[in-house]
Design an enzyme around this catalytic site. Structure first.
Site, PDB file in Angstrom:
ATOM      1  N   ARG A  53       0.787  -1.231  -0.114  1.00 58.01           N
ATOM      2  CA  ARG A  53      -0.049  -0.033  -0.068  1.00 58.01           C
ATOM      3  C   ARG A  53       0.644   1.431   0.067  1.00 58.01           C
ATOM      4  NH1 ARG A  53      -2.787  -4.112   1.720  1.00 58.01           N
ATOM      5  NH2 ARG A  53      -0.640  -4.352   2.655  1.00 58.01           N
ATOM      6  N   THR A  54       1.949   1.450   0.904  1.00 57.05           N
ATOM      7  CA  THR A  54       2.396   2.603   1.115  1.00 57.05           C
ATOM      8  C   THR A  54       3.320   2.817  -0.239  1.00 57.05           C
ATOM      9  OG1 THR A  54       2.765   2.190   3.384  1.00 57.05           O
ATOM     10  CG2 THR A  54       4.105   3.890   2.557  1.00 57.05           C
ATOM     11  N   LYS A  82      25.617  -4.419  -1.607  1.00 56.76           N
ATOM     12  CA  LYS A  82      27.233  -4.833  -1.690  1.00 56.76           C
ATOM     13  C   LYS A  82      28.005  -4.172  -0.364  1.00 56.76           C
ATOM     14  CE  LYS A  82      26.575  -3.197  -6.372  1.00 56.76           C
ATOM     15  NZ  LYS A  82      26.920  -2.311  -7.311  1.00 56.76           N
ATOM     16  N   ARG A 103      11.305   3.772   3.191  1.00 63.08           N
ATOM     17  CA  ARG A 103      10.935   2.816   4.368  1.00 63.08           C
ATOM     18  C   ARG A 103      12.196   1.951   4.540  1.00 63.08           C
ATOM     19  NH1 ARG A 103       5.819  -1.075   4.363  1.00 63.08           N
ATOM     20  NH2 ARG A 103       4.828   0.802   4.917  1.00 63.08           N
ATOM     21  N   HIS A 131       5.011   5.701  11.563  1.00 65.23           N
ATOM     22  CA  HIS A 131       4.669   5.560  10.063  1.00 65.23           C
ATOM     23  C   HIS A 131       3.929   6.632   9.673  1.00 65.23           C
ATOM     24  CE1 HIS A 131       3.452   3.939   6.211  1.00 65.23           C
ATOM     25  NE2 HIS A 131       3.073   2.631   6.767  1.00 65.23           N
TER      26      HIS A 131
HETATM   27  N1   CP Z   1      -0.382  -0.184   5.768  1.00 65.05           N
HETATM   28  C1   CP Z   1       0.799  -0.400   5.131  1.00 65.05           C
HETATM   29  O1   CP Z   1       2.101   0.281   5.536  1.00 65.05           O
HETATM   30  O2   CP Z   1       0.925  -1.303   4.324  1.00 65.05           O
HETATM   31  P1   CP Z   1       2.192  -1.597   3.345  1.00 65.05           P
HETATM   32  O3   CP Z   1       3.186  -2.464   4.363  1.00 65.05           O
HETATM   33  O4   CP Z   1       1.617  -2.606   2.422  1.00 65.05           O
HETATM   34  O5   CP Z   1       2.853  -0.517   2.792  1.00 65.05           O
END
Ligand code: CP
Length: 305
Positions: A53-54, A82, A103, A131
């Site tokens: 999603r993110t 590496k 991320r 997050h």
């Molecule tokens: N909600 C969320 O962060 O989903 P993903 O890990 O799929 O990005």
């Protein structure tokens, strides 16, 4: 212009004014305003940790804003494999991109990236820490479906210990006048750092293990997955895996107006038979990620104001 070039690392760095501004601008983006707010810009999308999603809602948002995207969706396809340090990776990408979305599995990685980059850094999740952009879409979904956030009773359920979406959301909600129900097995309670934060903001909260006892009180039930990947000991995970499942057997312990949210992915916290219940809003919530992230990019670019 006030927020042009800002890093977005933790809810602790933000305030109510920013959140209210973002909610307002997200609504406008959803209504079709502010297209091409990042035209001519390059956004780097660096996913060192898996995401559906993110990653993909940022990709969609970047396209909506008219920016171009560079990046990777796995550390294995970058020179991290590496042995390149995070700092060197970020210093290099800083030569290419106007905004960096990142991320990483390590807590504090986004903060470190922001320290070495000139470009603004958006934290798309750092380990079990924060997050923020998930929280923005969570807040927007609540704001839309409940007509605001003030005075709501909100249940946060599941893995309150390791769930970064919970940590960010609890902090964000503390900028509003809300009442929280912290629902989890005892070993997965909200860390004291966040409890102290709620106390410092004078937020009223209740700690419980059973949502069915308080379900009728709730305007929102925000469920989360038990984060298997954050447990050092798999035996400890097995003790709490499957602690909660919302299903046809217990959903009517919620009121008819309680909305059910989940950042997704789910494992077995919400049975798929619930998906057609009008209270189930988690896929709608996921769609809001596109509008929220498009608004955020335009704000940071200095073109949504
Ligand atoms: N909600 C969320 O962060 O989903 P993903 O890990 O799929 O990005």
């Amino acid at each position: 212009m006030k927020y042009k070039g800002m890093d977005v690392i933790s809810l602790r760095d933000l305030d109510r004014d920013f959140l209210d501004f973002l909610l307002k601008k997200t609504k406008e983006v959803k209504e079709g305003k502010w297209q091409n707010s990042c035209k001519g810009m390059i956004v780097a999308s660096l996913f060192f940790e898996p995401s559906t999603r993110t990653k993909l809602s940022f990709d969609t948002a970047i396209a909506m804003t008219g920016a171009s995207m560079i990046g990777f969706s796995s550390a294995a396809t970058s020179s991290t494999a590496k042995g390149e340090s995070l700092s060197d990776t970020i210093k290099t990408i800083d030569q290419y991109a106007n905004i960096i979305v990142m991320r990483h599995s390590i807590e504090g990685a986004a903060r470190r990236a922001a320290e070495v980059a000139n470009a603004p850094v958006i934290n798309a999740g750092d380990g079990a820490n924060q997050h923020p952009t998930q929280t923005f879409l969570d807040l927007f979904t609540i704001y839309e479906l409940k007509g605001g956030i003030e005075n709501l009773k909100i249940g946060l359920m599941g893995d309150l210990r390791f769930g970064r979406t919970i940590h960010s959301l609890a902090m964000a909600l503390s900028y509003y006048n809300v009442e929280l129900y912290l629902i989890s097995p005892s070993i997965l309670q909200l860390p004291s750092y966040y409890i102290d934060y709620l106390d410092s903001k004078k937020i009223k909260y209740h700690i419980t293990e059973d949502f069915t006892q308080i379900g009728k009180e709730l305007d929102v039930l925000y469920c989360t997955r038990i984060q298997r990947e954050r447990f050092a000991d798999p035996v400890e995970y097995e003790k709490v895996a499957g602690s909660y499942e919302i299903s046809t057997k217990n959903i009517d312990s919620l009121s008819k107006d309680t909305i059910i949210l989940h950042p997704l992915p789910r494992v077995n916290e919400i049975h798929s038979s619930i998906d057609t219940d009008p209270r189930a809003k988690y896929f709608y919530q996921a769609k809001n990620g596109v509008y929220t992230r498009a608004a955020l990019l335009g704000i940071i670019a200095g073109n949504i104001n």
